[in-house]
Design a protein around this motif. Structure first.
Motif, PDB file in Angstrom:
ATOM      1  N   UNK A 134       0.807  -1.215   0.000  1.00 31.72           N
ATOM      2  CA  UNK A 134       0.000   0.000   0.000  1.00 31.72           C
ATOM      3  C   UNK A 134       0.844   1.271   0.000  1.00 31.72           C
ATOM      4  N   UNK A 135       2.091   1.157   0.408  1.00 29.19           N
ATOM      5  CA  UNK A 135       2.876   2.367   0.653  1.00 29.19           C
ATOM      6  C   UNK A 135       3.465   2.998  -0.591  1.00 29.19           C
ATOM      7  N   UNK A 136       3.656   2.190  -1.656  1.00 28.48           N
ATOM      8  CA  UNK A 136       4.470   2.697  -2.739  1.00 28.48           C
ATOM      9  C   UNK A 136       3.769   3.460  -3.835  1.00 28.48           C
ATOM     10  N   UNK A 137       2.865   2.828  -4.536  1.00 27.08           N
ATOM     11  CA  UNK A 137       2.359   3.351  -5.793  1.00 27.08           C
ATOM     12  C   UNK A 137       1.086   4.168  -5.594  1.00 27.08           C
ATOM     13  N   UNK A 138       1.173   5.457  -5.931  1.00 30.80           N
ATOM     14  CA  UNK A 138       0.012   6.334  -5.815  1.00 30.80           C
ATOM     15  C   UNK A 138      -0.405   6.925  -7.149  1.00 30.80           C
ATOM     16  N   UNK A 139       0.472   6.872  -8.152  1.00 32.18           N
ATOM     17  CA  UNK A 139       0.138   7.453  -9.448  1.00 32.18           C
ATOM     18  C   UNK A 139       1.005   6.823 -10.537  1.00 32.18           C
ATOM     19  N   UNK A 140       0.451   6.761 -11.741  1.00 33.29           N
ATOM     20  CA  UNK A 140       1.177   6.228 -12.879  1.00 33.29           C
ATOM     21  C   UNK A 140       0.942   7.112 -14.100  1.00 33.29           C
ATOM     22  N   UNK A 141       1.901   7.083 -15.016  1.00 35.52           N
ATOM     23  CA  UNK A 141       1.693   7.598 -16.362  1.00 35.52           C
ATOM     24  C   UNK A 141       1.263   6.418 -17.227  1.00 35.52           C
ATOM     25  N   UNK A 142       0.182   6.581 -17.972  1.00 36.09           N
ATOM     26  CA  UNK A 142      -0.276   5.547 -18.895  1.00 36.09           C
ATOM     27  C   UNK A 142      -0.093   6.078 -20.315  1.00 36.09           C
ATOM     28  N   UNK A 143       0.830   5.470 -21.053  1.00 33.50           N
ATOM     29  CA  UNK A 143       1.105   5.882 -22.423  1.00 33.50           C
ATOM     30  C   UNK A 143       0.462   4.897 -23.389  1.00 33.50           C
ATOM     31  N   UNK A 144      -0.348   5.420 -24.311  1.00 39.37           N
ATOM     32  CA  UNK A 144      -1.019   4.560 -25.269  1.00 39.37           C
ATOM     33  C   UNK A 144      -1.397   5.363 -26.503  1.00 39.37           C
ATOM     34  N   UNK A 152     -10.308  -4.916 -22.894  1.00 42.83           N
ATOM     35  CA  UNK A 152     -10.418  -5.739 -21.681  1.00 42.83           C
ATOM     36  C   UNK A 152      -9.274  -5.445 -20.716  1.00 42.83           C
ATOM     37  N   UNK A 153      -8.081  -5.264 -21.256  1.00 41.29           N
ATOM     38  CA  UNK A 153      -6.934  -4.968 -20.404  1.00 41.29           C
ATOM     39  C   UNK A 153      -7.071  -3.579 -19.776  1.00 41.29           C
ATOM     40  N   UNK A 154      -7.458  -2.599 -20.581  1.00 38.78           N
ATOM     41  CA  UNK A 154      -7.595  -1.231 -20.072  1.00 38.78           C
ATOM     42  C   UNK A 154      -8.693  -1.120 -19.030  1.00 38.78           C
ATOM     43  N   UNK A 155      -9.775  -1.835 -19.222  1.00 35.35           N
ATOM     44  CA  UNK A 155     -10.863  -1.781 -18.241  1.00 35.35           C
ATOM     45  C   UNK A 155     -10.418  -2.368 -16.908  1.00 35.35           C
ATOM     46  N   UNK A 156      -9.674  -3.466 -16.941  1.00 41.36           N
ATOM     47  CA  UNK A 156      -9.183  -4.040 -15.688  1.00 41.36           C
ATOM     48  C   UNK A 156      -8.160  -3.111 -15.038  1.00 41.36           C
ATOM     49  N   UNK A 157      -7.352  -2.398 -15.845  1.00 47.39           N
ATOM     50  CA  UNK A 157      -6.411  -1.430 -15.283  1.00 47.39           C
ATOM     51  C   UNK A 157      -7.152  -0.277 -14.623  1.00 47.39           C
ATOM     52  N   UNK A 158      -8.174   0.235 -15.292  1.00 43.97           N
ATOM     53  CA  UNK A 158      -8.963   1.337 -14.724  1.00 43.97           C
ATOM     54  C   UNK A 158      -9.577   0.918 -13.395  1.00 43.97           C
ATOM     55  N   UNK A 159     -10.154  -0.271 -13.366  1.00 47.25           N
ATOM     56  CA  UNK A 159     -10.821  -0.752 -12.159  1.00 47.25           C
ATOM     57  C   UNK A 159      -9.833  -0.971 -11.022  1.00 47.25           C
ATOM     58  N   UNK A 160      -8.680  -1.561 -11.334  1.00 49.44           N
ATOM     59  CA  UNK A 160      -7.702  -1.838 -10.288  1.00 49.44           C
ATOM     60  C   UNK A 160      -7.083  -0.554  -9.741  1.00 49.44           C
ATOM     61  N   UNK A 217       1.198   0.814 -22.970  1.00 50.07           N
ATOM     62  CA  UNK A 217       0.208  -0.157 -23.426  1.00 50.07           C
ATOM     63  C   UNK A 217       0.389  -0.489 -24.901  1.00 50.07           C
ATOM     64  N   UNK A 218       0.593  -1.779 -25.179  1.00 54.97           N
ATOM     65  CA  UNK A 218       0.564  -2.307 -26.539  1.00 54.97           C
ATOM     66  C   UNK A 218       1.594  -1.671 -27.466  1.00 54.97           C
ATOM     67  N   UNK A 219       2.806  -1.503 -27.010  1.00 57.63           N
ATOM     68  CA  UNK A 219       3.845  -0.983 -27.891  1.00 57.63           C
ATOM     69  C   UNK A 219       5.186  -1.546 -27.457  1.00 57.63           C
ATOM     70  N   UNK A 220       5.998  -1.938 -28.400  1.00 60.86           N
ATOM     71  CA  UNK A 220       7.323  -2.470 -28.091  1.00 60.86           C
ATOM     72  C   UNK A 220       8.356  -1.902 -29.056  1.00 60.86           C
ATOM     73  N   UNK A 221       8.194  -0.626 -29.384  1.00 57.85           N
ATOM     74  CA  UNK A 221       9.118   0.092 -30.257  1.00 57.85           C
ATOM     75  C   UNK A 221      10.505   0.147 -29.608  1.00 57.85           C
TER      76      UNK A 221
END
Length: 339
Positions: free
Chosen positions: A54-64, A80-88, A126-130
Motif C-alpha cells: 500500500x505504501x508505494x504506488x500512488x500514481x502512474x503515467x499511462x502511455x497509449x 479488456x486490459x484497459x478496463x481491468x487497469x482502470x478498475x484496479x 500499453x501495446x507498444x514495443x518500439x
C-alpha cells in the motif's frame, strides 16, 4: 489479528512469533511451521503483504495510442486490459496521468515529454514495443512496465501472456484431433506475434515437421477487410480444394473473418476445415459455429503490472527488469472436430 493473538494460539511469547515471521534460526523448524500456519489461518500474512504494497504506488503515467481508444472489433483485447487497469487503479487509489499519441504507434518524444511533465512514480506503456521508445524508457529513472509487449533486451519489465505455449496449445489440440495439414494464419507484426509463430513451429516440429514455415500464411494485418481481401485471395487460388484440414488463427477476429470467407466459398466449418482462434472473445462465443479459442488471462495482466511496479518501488537498488508471462488455456467449442 495481531502478534498477541498468534502467540496465544501457539502457546509462545510474542517475541518468538516475531522471530518465526522474520525467519530466525533461534527456534525449531517444527515450531516455526506451526506459528506460520496459525498466522496464515488468522489472515495475518495476507494483511502484512497488503500493507507492504500500500505504501508505494500512488500514481502512474499511462502511455497509449489514440487508436487503442477507438471502439472496434480489433480492439477487443486492448479494451479488456484497459478496463481491468482502470478498475484496479480505482480500487487501489492510484491516479492515472494519460499520454495519448495520435495514430497507431506511440511517439517516443511525446511519451517522454508526458512522463517528464508528470510527478507519477511509475510508467505503464500499453501495446507498444518500439525499440527506440524502450531505449529511452530504460533511462527515465522510474519503474516501467510494458502491457502486452516485450522488451527482448530486458531493459524494462513487461507483463503479457505465454504466447509461444499458447499457440502450441491450439496447434496441439488440432493434432490431437487427427489433423496433419494445419495452416497458421498470422500477420506481419510485433515481437509477440513472432513468439506465437514460434509456438506453432514447435508444435509442428514435435509431430515431425521441420519445415513448418511453409504452413504459415502471413497477412499484412489483422483487420477484417485485410483478412477478407488477402485470405480470400489465397482461398480463391486453391482451385476449390483446400490443401489443409485445419487453420490456427492468431486472433479471434482473423478466425471469424476466415470462417466467413470459407463459408462464402462453400466450405463447411468444421465439416471441411476446423478453425481455432486466439483471444476467446465474446464474438467468438456467439459465432456460428462457436469458436474454439485460446483464452489469455487478460484481466490479470494490468493487476500483475501494478504489482510489479510496486515491487520495483520497494526494491529500488536491487530490482532487475523482469519478463512476466501469464499462462493461457484453450476453450473448446464447435469450430473444431476430429478427422
Amino acid at each position: 489479528m495481531g502478534l498477541k493473538h498468534i502467540a496465544k494460539a501457539a502457546g509462545v511469547s510474542v517475541s518468538t512469533v516475531s522471530r518465526a515471521l522474520a525467519g530466525s534460526s533461534r527456534i525449531s523448524e517444527e515450531k516455526r511451521r506451526e506459528i506460520l500456519e496459525i498466522a496464515r489461518m488468522q489472515g495475518y500474512l495476507d494483511t502484512r503483504v497488503r500493507r507492504a504494497t500500500e505504501a508505494g504506488l500512488h500514481s502512474i503515467v499511462l502511455a497509449m495510442s489514440e487508436e487503442m481508444m477507438q471502439a472496434s472489433e480489433t480492439n477487443f483485447t486492448s479494451w479488456r486490459i484497459l478496463e481491468s487497469l482502470r478498475e484496479e487503479c480505482a480500487n487501489r487509489g492510484i491516479r492515472v496521468d494519460p499520454v495519448l499519441c495520435p495514430g497507431e504507434r506511440l511517439d517516443p518524444d511525446q511519451v517522454i515529454a508526458g512522463i517528464e511533465a508528470s510527478d507519477a512514480e511509475a510508467v505503464i506503456v500499453h501495446f507498444d514495443e518500439n525499440p527506440a521508445l524502450i531505449r529511452r524508457l530504460a533511462k527515465v529513472g522510474r519503474p516501467v512496465a510494458l502491457l502486452i509487449g516485450l522488451d527482448p533486451t530486458s531493459r524494462v519489465s513487461s507483463v503479457g501472456i505465454g504466447n509461444t505455449y499458447a499457440t502450441m496449445l491450439g496447434t496441439q489440440h488440432l493434432i490431437d484431433l487427427g489433423h496433419r495439414d494445419i495452416l497458421l494464419l498470422s500477420w506481419t507484426g510485433r515481437f509477440t506475434i513472432r513468439r506465437r509463430e514460434a509456438g506453432f513451429r514447435e508444435a509442428m516440429r514435435d509431430r515431425g515437421i521441420e519445415d513448418a514455415e511453409r504452413f504459415i500464411l502471413r497477412l499484412s494485418g489483422f483487420a477484417p477487410d485485410i483478412v477478407d481481401r488477402e485470405f480470400g485471395a489465397w482461398l480463391a487460388g486453391q482451385g476449390g480444394r483446400l490443401p489443409v484440414t485445419a487453420i490456427q488463427c492468431l486472433s479471434d477476429n482473423m478466425a471469424l473473418r476466415a470462417m466467413k470467407c470459407l463459408q462464402d466459398a462453400g466450405f463447411s466449418v468444421p465439416g471441411d476445415v476446423s478453425v481455432v482462434g486466439f483471444d476467446d472473445s465474446f464474438a467468438g462465443q456467439i459465432a456460428h459455429p462457436t469458436l474454439t479459442s485460446i483464452r489469455p488471462p487478460l484481466e490479470e495482466i494490468a493487476i500483475t503490472a501494478l504489482d510489479e511496479l510496486e515491487l520495483h518501488l520497494r526494491r529500488p537498488q536491487s530490482y532487475l527488469a523482469r519478463r512476466i508471462e501469464l499462462g493461457c488455456q484453450i476453450t473448446v467449442r464447435d469450430s473444431c472436430k476430429a478427422r
